[in-house]
Design an enzyme around this catalytic site. Structure first.
Site, PDB file in Angstrom:
ATOM      1  N   LYS A  22       0.748  -1.030  -0.117  1.00  0.00           N
ATOM      2  CA  LYS A  22       0.013   0.026   0.191  1.00  0.00           C
ATOM      3  C   LYS A  22       0.897   1.194   0.054  1.00  0.00           C
ATOM      4  O   LYS A  22       0.848   2.235  -0.865  1.00  0.00           O
ATOM      5  CB  LYS A  22      -1.040  -0.052   1.265  1.00  0.00           C
ATOM      6  CG  LYS A  22      -1.645   1.375   1.455  1.00  0.00           C
ATOM      7  CD  LYS A  22      -2.304   1.296   2.880  1.00  0.00           C
ATOM      8  CE  LYS A  22      -1.587   1.414   4.050  1.00  0.00           C
ATOM      9  NZ  LYS A  22      -1.582   2.913   4.448  1.00  0.00           N
ATOM     10  N   ASN A  23       1.924   1.183   1.115  1.00  0.00           N
ATOM     11  CA  ASN A  23       2.688   2.559   0.932  1.00  0.00           C
ATOM     12  C   ASN A  23       3.626   2.648  -0.158  1.00  0.00           C
ATOM     13  O   ASN A  23       4.207   3.618   0.173  1.00  0.00           O
ATOM     14  CB  ASN A  23       3.258   2.530   2.380  1.00  0.00           C
ATOM     15  CG  ASN A  23       2.282   2.452   3.762  1.00  0.00           C
ATOM     16  OD1 ASN A  23       1.158   3.026   3.284  1.00  0.00           O
ATOM     17  ND2 ASN A  23       2.638   2.439   4.709  1.00  0.00           N
ATOM     18  N   ARG A  93      -4.841  10.282   4.523  1.00  0.00           N
ATOM     19  CA  ARG A  93      -3.584  11.558   4.828  1.00  0.00           C
ATOM     20  C   ARG A  93      -2.482  11.216   3.769  1.00  0.00           C
ATOM     21  O   ARG A  93      -1.753  12.436   3.439  1.00  0.00           O
ATOM     22  CB  ARG A  93      -2.647  10.941   6.208  1.00  0.00           C
ATOM     23  CG  ARG A  93      -3.838  10.936   7.356  1.00  0.00           C
ATOM     24  CD  ARG A  93      -2.920  10.447   8.618  1.00  0.00           C
ATOM     25  NE  ARG A  93      -1.375  11.342   8.355  1.00  0.00           N
ATOM     26  CZ  ARG A  93      -1.506  12.498   8.541  1.00  0.00           C
ATOM     27  NH1 ARG A  93      -2.598  13.364   8.966  1.00  0.00           N
ATOM     28  NH2 ARG A  93      -0.273  13.132   8.419  1.00  0.00           N
ATOM     29  N   CYS A 117      -5.082  11.949  13.217  1.00  0.00           N
ATOM     30  CA  CYS A 117      -6.028  10.856  13.161  1.00  0.00           C
ATOM     31  C   CYS A 117      -5.710   9.869  14.454  1.00  0.00           C
ATOM     32  O   CYS A 117      -4.798  10.790  15.260  1.00  0.00           O
ATOM     33  CB  CYS A 117      -5.221   9.878  11.905  1.00  0.00           C
ATOM     34  SG  CYS A 117      -3.650   9.175  12.426  1.00  0.00           S
ATOM     35  N   ARG A 122       0.026  14.071  13.861  1.00  0.00           N
ATOM     36  CA  ARG A 122       0.675  13.905  12.440  1.00  0.00           C
ATOM     37  C   ARG A 122       0.636  15.099  11.461  1.00  0.00           C
ATOM     38  O   ARG A 122      -0.084  15.218  10.532  1.00  0.00           O
ATOM     39  CB  ARG A 122      -0.217  12.796  11.728  1.00  0.00           C
ATOM     40  CG  ARG A 122      -0.060  11.510  12.662  1.00  0.00           C
ATOM     41  CD  ARG A 122      -0.472  10.109  11.845  1.00  0.00           C
ATOM     42  NE  ARG A 122       0.221   9.828  10.740  1.00  0.00           N
ATOM     43  CZ  ARG A 122      -0.487   8.750   9.958  1.00  0.00           C
ATOM     44  NH1 ARG A 122      -1.492   8.159  10.016  1.00  0.00           N
ATOM     45  NH2 ARG A 122       0.662   8.481   8.837  1.00  0.00           N
ATOM     46  N   PRO A 123       1.407  15.961  11.906  1.00  0.00           N
ATOM     47  CA  PRO A 123       1.474  17.437  11.058  1.00  0.00           C
ATOM     48  C   PRO A 123       2.071  17.167   9.929  1.00  0.00           C
ATOM     49  O   PRO A 123       2.798  15.856   9.541  1.00  0.00           O
ATOM     50  CB  PRO A 123       2.313  18.199  12.248  1.00  0.00           C
ATOM     51  CG  PRO A 123       3.099  17.359  12.862  1.00  0.00           C
ATOM     52  CD  PRO A 123       2.292  16.127  13.041  1.00  0.00           C
ATOM     53  N   ASP A 305       4.528   0.041  12.220  1.00  0.00           N
ATOM     54  CA  ASP A 305       3.093  -0.287  11.460  1.00  0.00           C
ATOM     55  C   ASP A 305       3.009  -2.036  11.936  1.00  0.00           C
ATOM     56  O   ASP A 305       2.291  -2.306  11.750  1.00  0.00           O
ATOM     57  CB  ASP A 305       3.194  -0.349  10.270  1.00  0.00           C
ATOM     58  CG  ASP A 305       3.042   0.950   9.576  1.00  0.00           C
ATOM     59  OD1 ASP A 305       3.176   1.468   8.610  1.00  0.00           O
ATOM     60  OD2 ASP A 305       2.686   1.911  10.505  1.00  0.00           O
ATOM     61  N   ARG A 397      -8.708  -0.524   4.705  1.00  0.00           N
ATOM     62  CA  ARG A 397      -7.876   0.661   4.136  1.00  0.00           C
ATOM     63  C   ARG A 397      -6.389  -0.070   3.673  1.00  0.00           C
ATOM     64  O   ARG A 397      -5.866   0.356   2.644  1.00  0.00           O
ATOM     65  CB  ARG A 397      -7.651   1.733   5.159  1.00  0.00           C
ATOM     66  CG  ARG A 397      -8.973   2.398   5.656  1.00  0.00           C
ATOM     67  CD  ARG A 397      -8.654   3.684   6.114  1.00  0.00           C
ATOM     68  NE  ARG A 397      -7.338   4.320   5.579  1.00  0.00           N
ATOM     69  CZ  ARG A 397      -6.763   5.428   6.226  1.00  0.00           C
ATOM     70  NH1 ARG A 397      -7.140   5.755   7.352  1.00  0.00           N
ATOM     71  NH2 ARG A 397      -5.863   6.027   5.360  1.00  0.00           N
TER      72      ARG A 397
HETATM   73  C1  EPZ Z   1       4.080   6.757   6.774  1.00  0.00           C
HETATM   74  O1  EPZ Z   1       3.382   7.656   7.227  1.00  0.00           O
HETATM   75  C2  EPZ Z   1       3.130   5.529   6.440  1.00  0.00           C
HETATM   76  N1  EPZ Z   1       2.079   5.988   5.817  1.00  0.00           N
HETATM   77  C3  EPZ Z   1       2.492   5.172   8.110  1.00  0.00           C
HETATM   78  O2  EPZ Z   1       1.807   3.889   7.735  1.00  0.00           O
HETATM   79  C4  EPZ Z   1       3.730   4.656   8.842  1.00  0.00           C
HETATM   80  O3  EPZ Z   1       3.306   4.213  10.049  1.00  0.00           O
HETATM   81  C5  EPZ Z   1       4.767   5.971   8.824  1.00  0.00           C
HETATM   82  O4  EPZ Z   1       5.133   6.316   7.832  1.00  0.00           O
HETATM   83  C6  EPZ Z   1       6.032   5.499   9.714  1.00  0.00           C
HETATM   84  O5  EPZ Z   1       6.729   4.645   9.123  1.00  0.00           O
HETATM   85  C7  EPZ Z   1       2.226   5.909   4.096  1.00  0.00           C
HETATM   86  O6  EPZ Z   1       3.386   5.577   3.931  1.00  0.00           O
HETATM   87  C8  EPZ Z   1       1.152   6.328   3.401  1.00  0.00           C
HETATM   88  P1  EPZ Z   1       6.057   9.911   8.847  1.00  0.00           P
HETATM   89  P2  EPZ Z   1       3.752   9.416   7.462  1.00  0.00           P
HETATM   90  O7  EPZ Z   1       5.816  11.302   8.214  1.00  0.00           O
HETATM   91  O8  EPZ Z   1       4.616   9.587   6.360  1.00  0.00           O
HETATM   92  C9  EPZ Z   1       5.888  13.283  12.418  1.00  0.00           C
HETATM   93  C10 EPZ Z   1      -0.064   2.505   7.706  1.00  0.00           C
HETATM   94  O9  EPZ Z   1      -0.510   1.981   8.583  1.00  0.00           O
HETATM   95  N2  EPZ Z   1       6.137  14.151  11.356  1.00  0.00           N
HETATM   96  O10 EPZ Z   1       7.309   9.011   8.592  1.00  0.00           O
HETATM   97  O11 EPZ Z   1       2.642  10.023   7.485  1.00  0.00           O
HETATM   98  C11 EPZ Z   1       4.834  12.280  12.592  1.00  0.00           C
HETATM   99  O12 EPZ Z   1       3.983  12.997  13.398  1.00  0.00           O
HETATM  100  C12 EPZ Z   1       0.165   4.035   8.010  1.00  0.00           C
HETATM  101  O13 EPZ Z   1       0.139   2.034   6.582  1.00  0.00           O
HETATM  102  C13 EPZ Z   1       6.123  15.652  11.673  1.00  0.00           C
HETATM  103  O14 EPZ Z   1       6.290  15.866  12.964  1.00  0.00           O
HETATM  104  O15 EPZ Z   1       4.666   9.122   8.822  1.00  0.00           O
HETATM  105  C14 EPZ Z   1       5.621  11.124  13.275  1.00  0.00           C
HETATM  106  O16 EPZ Z   1       5.734  11.196  14.603  1.00  0.00           O
HETATM  107  C15 EPZ Z   1       0.335   4.442   9.297  1.00  0.00           C
HETATM  108  N3  EPZ Z   1       5.888  16.510  10.689  1.00  0.00           N
HETATM  109  C16 EPZ Z   1       7.059  10.904  12.544  1.00  0.00           C
HETATM  110  O17 EPZ Z   1       7.254  12.248  12.059  1.00  0.00           O
HETATM  111  C17 EPZ Z   1       5.846  16.139   9.350  1.00  0.00           C
HETATM  112  O18 EPZ Z   1       5.769  17.094   8.624  1.00  0.00           O
HETATM  113  C18 EPZ Z   1       7.221   9.936  11.340  1.00  0.00           C
HETATM  114  O19 EPZ Z   1       5.867  10.163  10.477  1.00  0.00           O
HETATM  115  C19 EPZ Z   1       5.672  14.815   8.896  1.00  0.00           C
HETATM  116  C20 EPZ Z   1       5.925  13.971  10.072  1.00  0.00           C
END
Ligand code: EPZ
Length: 417
Positions: A22-23, A93, A117, A122-123, A305, A397
């Site tokens: 998916k990702n 998202r 969420c 998740r900013p 995950d 999803r």
């Molecule tokens: C991706 O989400 C995945 N989704 C998530 O999978 C996965 O859990 C996550 O990466 C971590 O591996 C997709 O790829 C579609 P991040 P993402 O940006 O990119 C903080 C699933 O179950 N952050 O790597 O949204 C954030 O809050 C989903 O398939 C900021 O602060 O995650 C988190 O604490 C759930 N500011 C950390 O970074 C930002 O601008 C990592 O988030 C972006 C992120």
């Protein structure tokens, strides 16, 4: 509201095929915005999130043909609208990943802020910071990101923390920016590396994929490409755990073991016997289950995950374990539901202390997010009696036909309205 009913206690035996990731599929779909030519993706999983992304892209004017098998052909030549509405973005998202490509190709985008969420705020501040470093003018107004740019200019952006979709956005934007971009502390997840491989096959000039520093030499335009999406490592690990906790014997096919080396090593510490082959593995769950301490970290470490799923394994292990979640601030919702099923878990900040129990008891439970719903299914597979899981739209999803896959290997699972 659809529910899943699971009768626990049946060992899983046989073979199960893992779907495309998916990702990986989601960013690759948004990458098609960057080109006026056909982008053909094979091994696309049949998921609600993929359908949502199709709806979003088609609303912009993207032409998408879904072939009979698992292929999508996308063509962005007729894109008119550069708008991603709140009601679409709030359901998924990952929609935020249209921002970088729209800015790079058309110099403008209006994309809703995704909002939080269940697993955290998740900013998307890092996505915005990175695009501003590439010369974008970005304003936040009425819950929307209003972005514009003459032409993005290559620059250096250092992610203060690793962000998977943040890296995807900046990487895609940089492919059409003028000059060189360096992305430091980039996410190294296989899904991002594979996105980069697609972009390079479209004519982008990206080096350092899979490493902490990715270098992109901007080009004038990108062409068409065709690629097969990598297997979903999260689904694969979910199935490995299912085979172990049900004391089954499972062959898990269509996987890439290289994408899950550390999770495999960790699961081996639980006493499970795993035999690894080139694109499959065999898991024998007959051994005693030993507890495994772990903390989630960015790739190649233990992915967040699979944290909920591994917690189910610990919940019935012979002893105590500690699970620490370092990526998201609120990713223990499944703990409350597991405790209702008899698990002995105590939360202390971002650590959960698990004391293994001999068995879980069935109970009506509720899914809160995609991976928590998978954990509840795993718990239902081993709980005494009938477990009813509500709100399984979360599951749809990210898991393709999970109940069908599980039923085919001996689970007693059915979907009811
Ligand atoms: C991706 O989400 C995945 N989704 C998530 O999978 C996965 O859990 C996550 O990466 C971590 O591996 C997709 O790829 C579609 P991040 P993402 O940006 O990119 C903080 C699933 O179950 N952050 O790597 O949204 C954030 O809050 C989903 O398939 C900021 O602060 O995650 C988190 O604490 C759930 N500011 C950390 O970074 C930002 O601008 C990592 O988030 C972006 C992120």
């Amino acid at each position: 509201m659809k529910k899943l009913v699971i009768n626990g206690g049946y060992p899983l035996k046989g073979a199960v095929k893992i779907s495309g990731a998916k990702n990986a599929a989601l960013p690759m779909m948004t990458a098609s915005i960057l080109s006026d030519h056909d982008i053909t993706l094979h091994n696309v999983p049949e998921l609600a999130d993929v359908r949502t992304m199709m709806t979003l892209l088609e609303s912009m004017g993207m032409r998408i043909n879904k072939n009979h098998d698992d292929s999508l052909k996308l063509n962005g030549a007729q894109i008119e609208s550069k708008f991603a509405s709140y009601d679409l973005v709030k359901t998924m998202r990952a929609s935020i990943m249209v921002l970088g490509p729209l800015l790079a190709k058309y110099g403008e985008a209006k994309v809703s802020l995704p909002g939080g969420c269940a697993i955290g705020a998740r900013p998307v501040d890092l996505h915005i910071q990175g695009l501003e470093k590439l010369g974008a003018n970005i304003e936040i107004k009425d819950g929307y990101i209003l972005a514009s740019a003459e032409r993005l200019k290559g620059s250096m952006y250092h992610f203060p923390i690793k962000s998977v979709t943040g890296t995807a956005n900046i990487l895609m934007a940089a492919t059409l920016a003028e000059g060189e971009t360096k992305i430091h502390n980039a996410a190294c997840e296989p899904e991002i590396t594979h996105l980069g491989e697609l972009l390079n096959s479209m004519g982008a000039k990206i080096k350092g994929l899979g490493k902490e520093c990715i270098t992109v030499e901007g080009v004038e335009n990108l062409g068409g490409a065709e690629i097969k999406i990598i297997p979903d490592r999260i689904e694969a690990i979910t199935m490995i755990i299912a085979g172990i906790i049900t004391r089954g014997e499972l062959t898990i096919q269509n996987i890439n073991p290289l994408h899950m080396r550390q999770p495999i090593e960790l699961i081996r510490q639980s006493g499970a016997r795993l035999e690894i082959f080139e694109d499959s593995l065999f898991v024998d769950g007959s051994n005693e289950i030993l507890p495994i301490d772990f903390e989630t970290q960015p790739y190649p470490a233990i992915p967040t995950d699979i944290q909920a799923q591994l917690m189910v394994l610990n919940a019935i292990a012979e002893g105590d374990s500690k699970v620490t979640e370092t990526i998201f601030e609120n990713r223990f919702m499944h703990v409350l539901e597991l405790k209702r099923m008899g698990a002995n878990i105590r939360i202390a900040g971002n650590t959960a202390e698990v004391r293994g129990v001999s068995r879980l008891n069935s109970a009506p439970v509720m899914a809160t997010d995609l991976r928590a719903s998978a954990a509840l299914i795993l718990a239902g597979l081993i709980a005494d009696g009938e477990t009813i899981i509500d709100r399984i739209y979360h599951l749809d999803r990210g898991y393709e036909n999970l109940e069908e896959k599980l039923s085919n290997i001996g689970a007693k699972v059915q979907r009811i309205d």
